[in-house]
Design an enzyme around this catalytic site. Structure first.
Site, PDB file in Angstrom:
ATOM      1  N   LYS A   1      27.603 -24.328  10.396  1.00  0.00           N
ATOM      2  CA  LYS A   1      28.427 -24.195   9.191  1.00  0.00           C
ATOM      3  C   LYS A   1      27.674 -24.706   7.965  1.00  0.00           C
ATOM      4  O   LYS A   1      27.750 -24.110   6.884  1.00  0.00           O
ATOM      5  CB  LYS A   1      29.734 -24.969   9.367  1.00  0.00           C
ATOM      6  CG  LYS A   1      30.638 -24.914   8.127  1.00  0.00           C
ATOM      7  CD  LYS A   1      31.978 -25.567   8.364  1.00  0.00           C
ATOM      8  CE  LYS A   1      32.838 -25.469   7.099  1.00  0.00           C
ATOM      9  NZ  LYS A   1      34.208 -25.982   7.300  1.00  0.00           N
TER      10      LYS A   1
ATOM     11  N   GLY B   1      20.870 -39.158  26.348  1.00  0.00           N
ATOM     12  CA  GLY B   1      20.734 -39.210  27.794  1.00  0.00           C
ATOM     13  C   GLY B   1      19.390 -38.861  28.361  1.00  0.00           C
ATOM     14  O   GLY B   1      18.353 -39.463  28.053  1.00  0.00           O
TER      15      GLY B   1
ATOM     16  N   ARG C   1      30.466 -37.533  28.847  1.00  0.00           N
ATOM     17  CA  ARG C   1      31.338 -36.567  28.167  1.00  0.00           C
ATOM     18  C   ARG C   1      31.507 -36.903  26.689  1.00  0.00           C
ATOM     19  O   ARG C   1      31.717 -36.022  25.864  1.00  0.00           O
ATOM     20  CB  ARG C   1      32.713 -36.513  28.841  1.00  0.00           C
ATOM     21  CG  ARG C   1      32.703 -35.846  30.217  1.00  0.00           C
ATOM     22  CD  ARG C   1      34.114 -35.673  30.730  1.00  0.00           C
ATOM     23  NE  ARG C   1      34.150 -34.926  31.990  1.00  0.00           N
ATOM     24  CZ  ARG C   1      35.213 -34.300  32.455  1.00  0.00           C
ATOM     25  NH1 ARG C   1      36.338 -34.337  31.763  1.00  0.00           N
ATOM     26  NH2 ARG C   1      35.169 -33.639  33.582  1.00  0.00           N
TER      27      ARG C   1
ATOM     28  N   GLU D   1      13.678  17.185  23.403  1.00  0.00           N
ATOM     29  CA  GLU D   1      14.098  16.141  22.459  1.00  0.00           C
ATOM     30  C   GLU D   1      13.561  14.775  22.865  1.00  0.00           C
ATOM     31  O   GLU D   1      13.005  14.041  22.055  1.00  0.00           O
ATOM     32  CB  GLU D   1      15.637  16.075  22.391  1.00  0.00           C
ATOM     33  CG  GLU D   1      16.293  17.259  21.699  1.00  0.00           C
ATOM     34  CD  GLU D   1      16.307  17.108  20.196  1.00  0.00           C
ATOM     35  OE1 GLU D   1      15.760  16.114  19.676  1.00  0.00           O
ATOM     36  OE2 GLU D   1      16.867  17.999  19.534  1.00  0.00           O
TER      37      GLU D   1
ATOM     38  N   THR E   1      28.219 -37.666  21.448  1.00  0.00           N
ATOM     39  CA  THR E   1      27.887 -37.182  20.093  1.00  0.00           C
ATOM     40  C   THR E   1      29.130 -36.883  19.270  1.00  0.00           C
ATOM     41  O   THR E   1      29.010 -36.521  18.093  1.00  0.00           O
ATOM     42  CB  THR E   1      27.023 -35.909  20.172  1.00  0.00           C
ATOM     43  OG1 THR E   1      27.733 -34.904  20.901  1.00  0.00           O
ATOM     44  CG2 THR E   1      25.696 -36.202  20.847  1.00  0.00           C
TER      45      THR E   1
ATOM     46  N   HIS F   1      23.618  18.151  26.845  1.00  0.00           N
ATOM     47  CA  HIS F   1      25.009  17.777  26.559  1.00  0.00           C
ATOM     48  C   HIS F   1      25.630  17.004  27.728  1.00  0.00           C
ATOM     49  O   HIS F   1      26.713  17.332  28.217  1.00  0.00           O
ATOM     50  CB  HIS F   1      25.847  18.996  26.213  1.00  0.00           C
ATOM     51  CG  HIS F   1      25.418  19.671  24.943  1.00  0.00           C
ATOM     52  ND1 HIS F   1      25.310  18.992  23.748  1.00  0.00           N
ATOM     53  CD2 HIS F   1      25.038  20.946  24.681  1.00  0.00           C
ATOM     54  CE1 HIS F   1      24.901  19.826  22.805  1.00  0.00           C
ATOM     55  NE2 HIS F   1      24.715  21.015  23.344  1.00  0.00           N
TER      56      HIS F   1
END
Length: 528
Positions: A134, A31, A60, A337, A63, A285
């Protein structure tokens, strides 16, 4: 080598295609992408030519065809696969460049119709991505423009993609599909569907909490251990972290952040962001043990440290202004710290050069940093999750309801707003004494509000701070007058609390009896 390109976001795609063409890679496209590449003078084959079947149904179907998926899925090391391709005249596809229809961006737009949302659910794109991912050993799958440079670099260097890169691209592709499907599920399961209103312009009402909650995070780093040394942990961030949030920070020096460092740092950072003027927050804390505003970071820190020097030892410190040399030298005298700020001057960094274990975090703040907040909060429970809108309520002077005969002074009202901001970040039950933009005593996390009030007084006494003429914020209402009496006995002259107790009048009468001012905020700030 052949590459199939089909992208919704065309950023950088022309340059990528030109590089591929220069390397002798054949280009296939669909497209609008094919049209764009052809306009740039690139030789490109339309997918319809490959499949022998025209694009249809408004694009739609284009592919979803064996000549595409066969070319992506065939294993090159399996003779039967290659024989099948030959028998059906299918050529392999070695590189797939796809990004999906912008579903997330579409549904984020105000007034998005159901029709627009559905139309932006990609079908062919995710199918191709899954096929290529995959078969990662033979196919490179590119799903984001940030990957283009690495792909071209390897093709130029080796003439092919390495197993390591192809596997990494495959993992990223499956992650993207997971994110995409999760967004679709979140949207659709939040729609309150009304069939009688269905039309092309139908904008559905959506539930605040979807029927299925899918949330995605990206790992920032593995941590040495969790809350305790026998627990394992990792730190994750949102897919798109908000500007000015902890997850956007850069560690400039120091040891690796721990699980508790990060949890406490977030508490300090969220608290300090709630102030417009120069502020410093010290957390221990998960509770603020010292908070103050000042003319500059040095003054703010000096005041915050006075609240509870004992608890400040080994604490987390956050500033909402760049740290200069004066502030750095003051902080360096204590054991800290983590130190966080929007920036550090060169002189400030020099101060901490010798303190190699101090973790310095630079977190750039946007101009509207006070409005940068998480929209949702989560908490894990047994086999479940609690989800709520975040407590982002901001109290204004006009919200205060004065309920006593005595009226607060303008100075007391300003300190009340300051105390209320701090109380929101203190674990419930929370009692916070303040004066002149500085915490004077903090009582946190007790089962009884009375005990929190007593602890705040004890803390102030230990720090040699006078609570005379202070204001007090209580994160929830006083259920009895005894809590009020404790803070007044300690020296408070003005109190802010939500109100809403069955015994509100009893507490109001007690305040009038003791000659102190009291305001109701109309909102509580439980923090568990």
């Amino acid at each position: 080598m052949r590459a199939l390109i089909s992208v919704s976001d065309k950023t950088g795609i022309v340059d990528l295609a030109k590089e591929l063409h220069a390397l002798g890679v054949g280009l296939i496209s669909t497209g609008g992408t094919a049209k764009l590449l052809a306009e740039q003078g690139l030789p490109v084959t339309e997918v319809a030519e490959v499949t022998g079947f025209p694009e249809m149904l408004d694009g739609r179907v284009k592919t979803l065809h064996p000549k595409v998926h066969g070319g992506l899925l065939a294993r090159r090391d399996t003779p039967e696969h290659m024989a099948a391709l030959k028998a059906h005249n299918i050529d392999t596809i070695d590189l797939l460049i796809v990004n999906l229809y912008p579903f997330e961006a579409t549904v984020a737009k105000p007034g998005c119709t159901l029709a627009d949302a559905i139309e932006n659910i990609d079908i062919g794109g995710p199918a191709m991505v899954r096929s290529a991912a995959k078969n990662w050993k033979d196919v490179g799958i590119v799903t984001d423009a940030s990957q283009y440079a690495d792909v071209i670099a390897e093709l130029k260097s080796n003439g092919k993609l390495s197993d390591k890169l192809r596997f990494a691209l495959s993992v990223a592709a499956f992650n993207r599909i997971s994110q995409y499907d999760g967004a679709i599920s979140n949207y659709l399961s939040s729609v309150n569907f009304e069939a009688e209103k269905l039309s092309e312009t139908y904008v559905p009402e959506r539930a605040q909490f979807s029927g299925q909650f899918n949330e995605q995070y990206v790992k920032v780093q593995d941590l040495r251990y969790g809350e305790n040394s026998h627990q394992q942990a990792a730190w994750y961030r949102d897919l798109a972290p908000a500007a000015g949030s902890l997850a956007t920070g850069v560690q400039l020096q120091g040891k690796e952040l721990s699980y508790n460092n990060i949890a406490d740092a977030d508490a300090a950072w969220e608290c300090v962001k709630s102030f417009d003027s120069s502020a410093c927050v010290i957390v221990k804390h998960a509770n603020p043990c010292g908070v103050a505003v000042g003319a500059n970071p040095f003054e703010a820190y000096s005041k915050a440290f006075q609240t509870d020097p004992t608890s400040a030892f080994g604490g987390i410190i956050a500033f909402n202004r760049p740290v200069d040399k004066a502030a750095a030298e003051a902080v360096s005298k204590q054991f800290v710290e983590v130190l966080m700020a929007p920036d550090f001057s060169a002189e400030a960094l020099e101060v901490f050069k010798s303190k190699v274990n101090v973790r310095l975090m630079k977190i750039a703040l946007p101009a509207d940093y006070g409005n940068v907040r998480n929209a949702l909060e989560t908490k894990r429970v047994g086999s479940g999750l609690l989800l709520q809108s975040a407590d982002n309520h901001e109290l204004a002077l006009t919200d205060l309801k004065i309920v006593t005969v005595k009226q607060p002074t303008p100075e007391e009202l300003n300190d009340l707003l300051f105390a209320w901001k701090v109380a929101k970040f203190v674990k419930s039950n929370a009692i916070v004494f303040c004066k002149n933009g500085m915490t004077m005593g903090v009582g946190a996390g007790q089962m009884s509000r009375l005990d929190s009030a007593r602890i705040a007084s004890i803390k102030a006494e230990a720090a040699k701070l006078s609570l005379q003429n202070t204001v007090v914020a209580s994160d929830a209402f006083f259920p009895f007058r005894d809590g009020l009496d404790v803070v007044v006995d300690a020296g408070a002259t003005c109190v802010a609390q939500p109100g809403g107790s069955m015994r509100d009048q009893e507490v109001i009468d007690a305040a009038n009896e003791r000659g102190v001012a009291m305001v109701f905020t109309g909102v509580r700030h439980f923090r568990h």
